[in-house]
Structures are given as structure tokens and as C-alpha cells.
Write an enzyme that holds these catalytic residues in place. Structure first.
Site, PDB file in Angstrom:
ATOM      1  N   LYS A  32       0.855  -1.179   0.000  1.00  0.00           N
ATOM      2  CA  LYS A  32       0.000   0.000   0.000  1.00  0.00           C
ATOM      3  C   LYS A  32       0.896   1.236   0.000  1.00  0.00           C
ATOM      4  CE  LYS A  32      -4.177  -1.825   2.160  1.00  0.00           C
ATOM      5  NZ  LYS A  32      -5.210  -1.637   3.208  1.00  0.00           N
ATOM      6  N   GLU A  52      -6.571   5.282   2.459  1.00  0.00           N
ATOM      7  CA  GLU A  52      -5.946   4.168   3.153  1.00  0.00           C
ATOM      8  C   GLU A  52      -4.480   4.510   3.369  1.00  0.00           C
ATOM      9  OE1 GLU A  52      -6.621   0.389   1.415  1.00  0.00           O
ATOM     10  OE2 GLU A  52      -8.776   0.645   1.262  1.00  0.00           O
ATOM     11  N   ALA A  66       2.527  -9.283   4.759  1.00  0.00           N
ATOM     12  CA  ALA A  66       2.786 -10.653   4.316  1.00  0.00           C
ATOM     13  C   ALA A  66       1.487 -11.338   3.904  1.00  0.00           C
ATOM     14  CB  ALA A  66       3.470 -11.439   5.430  1.00  0.00           C
ATOM     15  N   PHE A  67       1.547 -12.074   2.813  1.00  0.00           N
ATOM     16  CA  PHE A  67       0.382 -12.811   2.338  1.00  0.00           C
ATOM     17  C   PHE A  67       0.064 -13.982   3.266  1.00  0.00           C
ATOM     18  CE2 PHE A  67      -0.953 -12.306  -2.344  1.00  0.00           C
ATOM     19  CZ  PHE A  67      -1.066 -10.940  -2.179  1.00  0.00           C
ATOM     20  N   ASP A  82     -13.913   1.399   9.421  1.00  0.00           N
ATOM     21  CA  ASP A  82     -14.121   0.662   8.172  1.00  0.00           C
ATOM     22  C   ASP A  82     -13.955  -0.846   8.385  1.00  0.00           C
ATOM     23  OD1 ASP A  82     -14.561   0.387   5.400  1.00  0.00           O
ATOM     24  OD2 ASP A  82     -12.408   0.255   5.039  1.00  0.00           O
ATOM     25  N   GLU A  96     -12.565 -12.316   8.445  1.00  0.00           N
ATOM     26  CA  GLU A  96     -12.351 -13.653   7.885  1.00  0.00           C
ATOM     27  C   GLU A  96     -11.874 -14.623   8.952  1.00  0.00           C
ATOM     28  OE1 GLU A  96      -9.850 -13.680   4.450  1.00  0.00           O
ATOM     29  OE2 GLU A  96     -10.941 -12.072   3.430  1.00  0.00           O
ATOM     30  N   ASP A 149      -6.936  -5.497   6.639  1.00  0.00           N
ATOM     31  CA  ASP A 149      -7.315  -4.216   6.048  1.00  0.00           C
ATOM     32  C   ASP A 149      -7.541  -3.140   7.119  1.00  0.00           C
ATOM     33  OD1 ASP A 149      -7.765  -2.437   4.054  1.00  0.00           O
ATOM     34  OD2 ASP A 149      -9.740  -3.190   3.494  1.00  0.00           O
TER      35      ASP A 149
END
Length: 557
Positions: A255, A276, A360-361, A428, A433, A448
Site C-alpha cells: 500500500k 488508506e 505478508a500474504f 471501516d 475472515e 485491512d
């Protein structure tokens, strides 16, 4: 007749003067580039912008870099606050090499001051003793997890099995060499897996990562130092995000910086149209860790070269075509997204360096499915309409009777997330998840967080509505909040110390740190009012007795 001849001569003279002026104007940028290249500057573009097309396509090719006419059309300079922090107008550039060198020197001095302040703060923390280390040694931060079985780990890894790159369909999987590149290897043990893969293997039912896992720090260093091999835009979302792939095949979500640290969200902005912020993502990870939730994927900051590390390595033509040169000779791009992806909201470097956060994913959805849940206290995302919870004071009673909030710890986890968001000022939080493998008996992932830390001068009390309506909290969370309100473990001091380890430090300005202390007191006041109204046992859920933890002494592992 003589008068007519004199008139023609006059017209010819005017024409010659006009031609001379056009020639001088056309040569002026070249002379400026020569003069600017003669001075030694701290940050210079990685290559001459005029040569961009030569690296991509032949002149005249429709798929190549935009031609000179297109570039001039695209050169609408960004009105983003961060886009021209080091930019100078064209008139100021023409003053001469001396003024340009002085300005560059002042900018370099500012960077040196920032790094010097960070280094001195780290030295002082080492001399005076680390509050953060003392916090993590407290019994509340050393309680063990329940014994893990196969059903409690996201991946079941047999350490006796060697990793075969061909089985993973990565014939170019490499082992790290001396020069930082990766040489081919036949098989790898689990101990020699890349840090991002070891992070994935460590995820279990109760946490994304363990408290003192050295793999996390090593992975964050990888995100800062690893060579970026490819970049692509992330689909979906309202604002531009980039997926970056590294030489060890790890991936992270980038980002870019959109606001300076000193800027607050304008009061007339709706929460759903706010920027953001990259520093909010970084700070959210550190706050989540201090609260001992460990539900935010690890995040770090990185200074990225927009030319070498984004434009030159991307295969995304839609992203590549949005690069242009600003009137201040800064490299800019804007990508494609729902909001703020235009030349008016372009992201510009200094001249081609830009800050950003790298998250990190999580494991690929094909390997570890995740379920997306609608937040019961989701806002309306409408300029005039209100959500049901905003008009019904008994809304929580309905939620308590609805699965999965009618059993287990899910409702208490929502209260944790509410406290987390209020400390950041994040409005926001529309979805969350969980990992599908663990069903409903697992933690929720705090993804997020970029719209946090937007206003330090305002405390958005509506974020606390779930807590005030339900009056429920975990005992471990309540005790940690009380601990962080004490002077020796003051939340702002812990955050400041933790954030100093990031490469982009300082991440938050002082007013944001002080706002967290103020908001923490508000959270404790809401809980005190609930306890007074309903009784301690009806408000505080004792999750420590379930795990057999004596909070007075350190547990035995």
C-alpha cells in the site's frame, strides 16, 4: 510601396524572433537536465525518463510507452499532499545549480535527522531497559496454548519428508546462495524453507504466529531486503494496492503512501471515502501484537524505487501505462481502482522513491480456504441511511441468538476487534475472515486496517457501540487493558518503542500515540459502567480459568 516593404521586413523580423524563442524553449529542458546531472544529489531518477520507451517498445508501437504528446497530456500534477513533498516548481529549478544543490542537501539532512533520532531512541531504550521486553515477560503474555493436535494446525507437516520443488511445480525453486541469488537445489528440509512458508506452517487454531517466533522478524527483514521480481495490481478494493513477488517466491500486499504523517482526515470526509494509509497498516500490526491478539498478518514499511522495483518489473500493462513525469520531474503513477486512481490523485515519488507498507500474504486460498463473515456492526456505507445497530439499543440481544455468536468465543472476539478498532479510530470494519478448517472455534483475522489513525483529535465513540450494547469481554483482554493503562506499561510508550524498529520510523506522530492512551481510558470506563450495571461475572468471561492460568505467577510450559 516603400511602406509596404518595411511592413514585410517587420513581419519577417517578428517571425524570426518567434522561431528563436521556440528553439530556446525546446532546448531549455535539456540544458536543465545537464546542469542537474552535474550536481551530486541524494536521490536521482534511476534513468532518464526520455529513455523509458526504448526499454519497452519500438517507436511508433501502440503497445509501447506513451509518446511525447501523450506524456504532456498526462502531466496533470497530483494534488495529493504527499506527491510533491520534495518537488520544486520549474521556475525554482532554473535558478541554478547552487540553489538546487542546497535544497537537495536540506532534504538529505532531514532524512539523516530522522534516522539519527531513531538510532538514539533505540540506544536510550537499550540503556534504560525495554518496556516492551518487560511487557512480554509478564504472566499475561506468557500463558501457554492448549496442546495442539493435527486438527488445530493449518498444515500438517511431516518433518521427515524432504521438499521437492518439482512437486510444487516450481522447477526454478532455489536455495539461497552467497551472493543473495538463489541457486537450484534438489530438495529442502522444513527447517530450510523460506521464512514466509515457515510463517504459513506455524498458523494454528489460536493464533497467526506465536509470541516469540524468530521466523516473523526474519520474514519482515525479507520483505525489506528481498529483490522484487514482479508487481501486479490487486483486483477489487476501492484504492490502489499492489501485489509484490520476491526472489524467494514470497508475496506481500503493498500500500503506497498517500498522506503525510501530520495530516488528519478532513472532518467532511465520510469513513468510506477516507484514504488508506500505509503507516496505519504498520501501526496496526504493532498494536495487535502489544494487545497480544496476534491476528494481523505481519507488516513492515519499505522505501521502494518506483522505476526499478515497480515499472521495470511489472507485466501489468494497465499499471505500466499509468506512469508519467510530473511537471516537477517526479515519477508518478496511478493504476486502476474505484477511488483515487487518476492523474489528479497520482502517487509521486521523490523523485522516484516512495514509501509503502508490505503486508505478508496469508496461505493461498487453494491450500487454506478462508470464510468471509459480515460484521454484525457493519456500517451502512451510505451518506444518509443508518445501520440497524445505530437505531436499536437492544440490537446485541438479536446478535447473541444468531449463530455463530450464540456459542463459543466468536462474540468475545468481536469485542476484541471492537477495542482494537477504537484504539486506532478505524470505522471501516465491514467484514472479517476466519480459516475454514477450524470452523467457528477459532480466532478472527484482522485484515485491512489502512483507514485507522486518521484523526488524533477526535474519538469516534460509535466504534465502541458493540461493547456498550453487549457488555461482554474476555478476562484476559480486560486485564491486559488495565495493565496497559499503568504508567510502567503505558500503551503510547510501548507503541513508540515497538514502531522504532520499523525502517520507516517514525510511523506515528506524538498526537496519535497520546490519543491511544486517551481512548484506552474510555474503553476501561465503558467496561466499568457495564460491570457496575450488570455485575462482574456477567460482563467478564473468565477465559484464563479454562486454560488453567494463574495470573499471579508465570505458567509452567
Amino acid at each position: 510601396m516603400i511602406l509596404f516593404r518595411k511592413f514585410r521586413v517587420l513581419i519577417l523580423m517578428v517571425f524570426l524572433i518567434a522561431c528563436s524563442m521556440h528553439i530556446m524553449i525546446d532546448l531549455l529542458p535539456k540544458l536543465e537536465r545537464r546542469s542537474s546531472s552535474a550536481c551530486s544529489c541524494s536521490h536521482t531518477p534511476s534513468e532518464d525518463p526520455q529513455n523509458w520507451a526504448k526499454h519497452r517498445a519500438k517507436p511508433g508501437s501502440e503497445s509501447g510507452w506513451p509518446n511525447k504528446h501523450t506524456l504532456r497530456i498526462l502531466q496533470d500534477f497530483s494534488n495529493e499532499p504527499n506527491s510533491n513533498l520534495s518537488s520544486h516548481s520549474l521556475e525554482k529549478i532554473t535558478v541554478g545549480e547552487r540553489s538546487e544543490a542546497l535544497k537537495r542537501f536540506e532534504q538529505l539532512t532531514g532524512d539523516e535527522k530522522r534516522h539519527t533520532a531513531r538510532d538514539s531512541a533505540l540506544k536510550n531504550a537499550a540503556v534504560m531497559g525495554s518496556r516492551l521486553s518487560a511487557l512480554f515477560e509478564h504472566p499475561l503474555y506468557t500463558r501457554p496454548l492448549p496442546p495442539l493436535i493435527d486438527e488445530d494446525t493449518l498444515f500438517n507437516v511431516n518433518t521427515d519428508i524432504r521438499f521437492d520443488p518439482k512437486a510444487a511445480e516450481n522447477p526454478e525453486w532455489n536455495g539461497e546462495g552467497k551472493d543473495g541469488d538463489y541457486a537450484p537445489t534438489g530438495e529442502m528440509s522444513s527447517d530450510s524453507y523460506p521464512n514466509w512458508l515457515r510463517f504459513h506452517i506455524g498458523i494454528n487454531r489460536y493464533e497467526l504466529y506465536s509470541r516469540h517466533n524468530p521466523v516473523i522478524d526474519a520474514m519482515l527483514k525479507d520483505l525489506v531486503s528481498q529483490r522484487i521480481t514482479s508487481v501486479a495490481m490487486k483486483s477489487g478494493g476501492t484504492q490502489l494496492k499492489l501485489i509484490m513477488t520476491f526472489q524467494n517466491y514470497g508475496q506481500a500486499l503493498f500500500k503506497p503512501m498517500k498522506q503525510t504523517r501530520e495530516q488528519e482526515t478532513p472532518p467532511d470526509f465520510f469513513y468510506f471515502s477516507d484514504f488508506e494509509r500505509h503507516n496505519a497498516e504498520i501501526a496496526a500490526y504493532h498494536l495487535d501484537r502489544i494487545l497480544d491478539f496476534r491476528r494481523v498478518p505481519p507488516v513492515t514499511g519499505r522505501l521502494v524505487n518506483m522505476t526499478k522495483e515497480i515499472r521495470d518489473v511489472t507485466r501489468d500493462k494497465k499499471l505500466w501505462r499509468t506512469f508519467f513525469i510530473s511537471p516537477a520531474n517526479n515519477i508518478c503513477f496511478y493504476g486502476e481502482c474505484s477511488y483515487y486512481c487518476s492523474t489528479e490523485h497520482a502517487l509521486c515519488g521523490k523523485p522516484d522513491q516512495i514509501e509503502g507498507s508490505l503486508a505478508a500474504f496469508l496461505p493461498d486460498l487453494a491450500l487454506a480456504k478462508r470464510r468471509t463473515w459480515r460484521n454484525p456492526w457493519r456500517r451502512s456505507y451510505h451518506k444518509r441511511k443508518k445501520a440497524e445497530w445505530e437505531v436499536d439499543p437492544d440490537y446485541c440481544e438479536e446478535v447473541k441468538q444468531t449463530p455463530p455468536y450464540d456459542s463459543g468465543t466468536r462474540l468475545l472476539d468481536i469485542m476484541d476487534m471492537t477495542i482494537f478498532d477504537f484504539l486506532m479510530g478505524n470505522m471501516d470494519r465491514h467484514h472479517y475472515e476466519t480459516f475454514e478448517k477450524f470452523g467457528n472455534e477459532t480466532f478472527i483475522i484482522h485484515l485491512d486496517n489502512g483507514r485507522g489513525f486518521g484523526k488524533h483529535s477526535h474519538d469516534e465513540l460509535s466504534i465502541l457501540v458493540p461493547l456498550s450494547q453487549c457488555c461482554r469481554v474476555k478476562r484476559s483482554t480486560h486485564l491486559r487493558l488495565q495493565l496497559l493503562a499503568k504508567e510502567e506499561f503505558r500503551l503510547s510508550a510501548l507503541m513508540e518503542e515497538s514502531l522504532q524498529t520499523d525502517t520507516l520510523s517514525p510511523i506515528l506522530i506524538r498526537p496519535h500515540l497520546e490519543a491511544m492512551d486517551r481512548r484506552l481510558r474510555l474503553v476501561l470506563q465503558v467496561l466499568a459502567d457495564c460491570i457496575e450495571k450488570e455485575g462482574y461475572s456477567n460482563v467478564v468471561e473468565d477465559d484464563l480459568l479454562v486454560e488453567g492460568l494463574n495470573t499471579g505467577t508465570a505458567p509452567q510450559r
